[in-house]
Design a protein around this motif. Structure first.
Motif, short mmCIF file in Angstrom:
data_model
loop_
_atom_site.label_atom_id
_atom_site.label_comp_id
_atom_site.label_asym_id
_atom_site.label_seq_id
_atom_site.Cartn_x
_atom_site.Cartn_y
_atom_site.Cartn_z
N HIS A 24 -5.11 -10.50 8.91
CA HIS A 24 -4.13 -9.42 8.91
C HIS A 24 -3.99 -8.75 10.27
N MET A 68 -10.84 -4.15 1.47
CA MET A 68 -11.00 -4.26 2.92
C MET A 68 -12.31 -4.98 3.26
N THR A 120 0.83 -1.21 0.00
CA THR A 120 0.00 0.00 0.00
C THR A 120 0.86 1.26 0.00
N GLN A 168 -18.86 -9.97 10.76
CA GLN A 168 -18.46 -9.61 9.39
C GLN A 168 -17.69 -10.76 8.74
N LEU A 203 -8.60 -7.18 8.23
CA LEU A 203 -8.18 -6.22 9.25
C LEU A 203 -9.37 -5.56 9.93
N ASN A 204 -9.41 -5.71 11.26
CA ASN A 204 -10.41 -5.05 12.11
C ASN A 204 -11.86 -5.42 11.79
N VAL A 208 -13.92 -4.59 5.87
CA VAL A 208 -14.79 -3.60 6.55
C VAL A 208 -15.52 -2.68 5.56
N LYS A 215 -5.94 -1.94 -1.03
CA LYS A 215 -6.83 -1.72 0.13
C LYS A 215 -8.07 -0.91 -0.23
N SER A 251 -2.35 -5.65 11.68
CA SER A 251 -1.84 -4.45 11.01
C SER A 251 -0.48 -4.03 11.56
N LYS A 252 0.20 -3.22 10.76
CA LYS A 252 1.49 -2.66 11.19
C LYS A 252 1.31 -1.89 12.50
N ASP A 253 0.24 -1.09 12.56
CA ASP A 253 0.04 -0.25 13.74
C ASP A 253 -0.25 -1.11 14.97
#
Lengths: 213, 213
Positions: free
Chosen positions: B132, B84, B33, B117, B111-112, B86, B61, B134-136
């Protein structure tokens, strides 16, 4: 209420040329996600360079790698950058931290967030909240849902709100009444208009008419 | 299990040079990304041109504007593009439709996403599902959570799974046992290694050891 002109699905040169036609009627300039993903960060740099006195919003739609992406946007000249409300909170925390450090602002895009997520997100009191009906949802439904629940949610709030997605001259006054936004994000209603300068001027007129200032 | 090399936070030329060093040990190449957002779609074009026989994954993404973004990726040479989980379902529907038309594939990034979902998303049977971290989230927790719930969720599934985020030589075997992924997405454990070629070869060895084929 400010008008944020959203530039999407066009070349950077055309975006600059189009913005020149309407710049006296608009306040903020959004470098759309499609411009960033197609041309990279140079899209932000070139548009800031062409319009140095305008507020530039980089619609980077961060959902991870927040420090890297937000520093990249702000170093390129963006005054505001966007993060998805559906991101992990650590990502949004990082965006807020970077924005504070650069003295810039975060716009949290509420696209597809749950009511519960929206309530949590309201804790980011320094952010601008973007009530966003996505392009894909507009294409499916053919029109903008006025978002009554969100209206109620925001009603007693002191948070700054931006509204985005399928806004027209006809729908703007009703949206203003319902959500009292600080920023109206207008894309194709100006960029795809036969006469973009005339369309932008009419949006400015509607806002003057509604707000009286 | 395939190794997908994730290229992030570097210049395109450096990404190509680094990939040359490890290409015999890896299977798929991910244009990260950060490369797409920094350099635009030319990052995908240049990497496909440099490695025409590799499967190229564009980590775009997508969360809106699905047709535009997916057509852009596939026209640039990507074999797989990411959306994504989401996102609104209409966005994911559109990604699936574009991929079918181009005879390419969709990777849905979980992710998230909520458990609810995830269950809904499993209906996209042709997609690859990317579990996933995430990096954060990695930066916050310092390590990868093995994701037991996701392991249980996927256990009886015939869905293809990719795992991403903080995977190391040490954690790969346990993740393999828990999630039985088809694709392991490895980034910094190769790209930031002192000897990337050696690191990539070791990942290949671990997979051979675990799978025996």
């Amino acid at each position: 209420m400010k008008i944020q002109l959203a530039l999407d699905r066009m070349e950077i040169g055309d975006a600059i040329q189009l913005t020149r036609l309407v710049e006296n009627s608009i306040d903020w300039i959004e470098v759309g996600t499609s411009l960033i993903k197609e041309y990279g960060v140079s899209s932000i740099k070139e548009i800031k360079k062409a319009f140095p006195t305008k507020v530039i919003v980089a619609d980077i739609k961060t959902i991870d790698n927040a420090r890297y992406e937000f520093e990249m946007c702000f170093n390129a000249g963006a005054d505001v950058a966007t993060v998805m409300g559906v991101s992990p909170y650590v990502t949004i925390d990082t965006c807020m931290e970077v924005a504070r450090r650069f003295d810039r602002r975060v716009m949290i895009d509420l696209l597809n967030t749950s009511e519960e997520q929206k309530k949590e997100l309201m804790n980011y009191s320094e952010a601008i909240f973007c009530d966003h009906v996505s392009k894909d949802e507009q294409e499916e439904s053919g029109s903008r849902n006025l978002g009554v629940d969100e209206g109620l949610l925001f009603a007693d709030s002191t948070r700054q709100i931006a509204i985005a997605g399928g806004i027209t001259l006809e729908s703007l006054a009703a949206l203003k009444q319902k959500l009292n936004p600080s920023v109206a994000i207008i894309g194709s209603a100006i960029t795809q208009a036969k006469d973009p300068a005339d369309a932008a001027a009419k949006f400015k007129q509607v806002i003057f008419h509604v707000e009286g200032v």
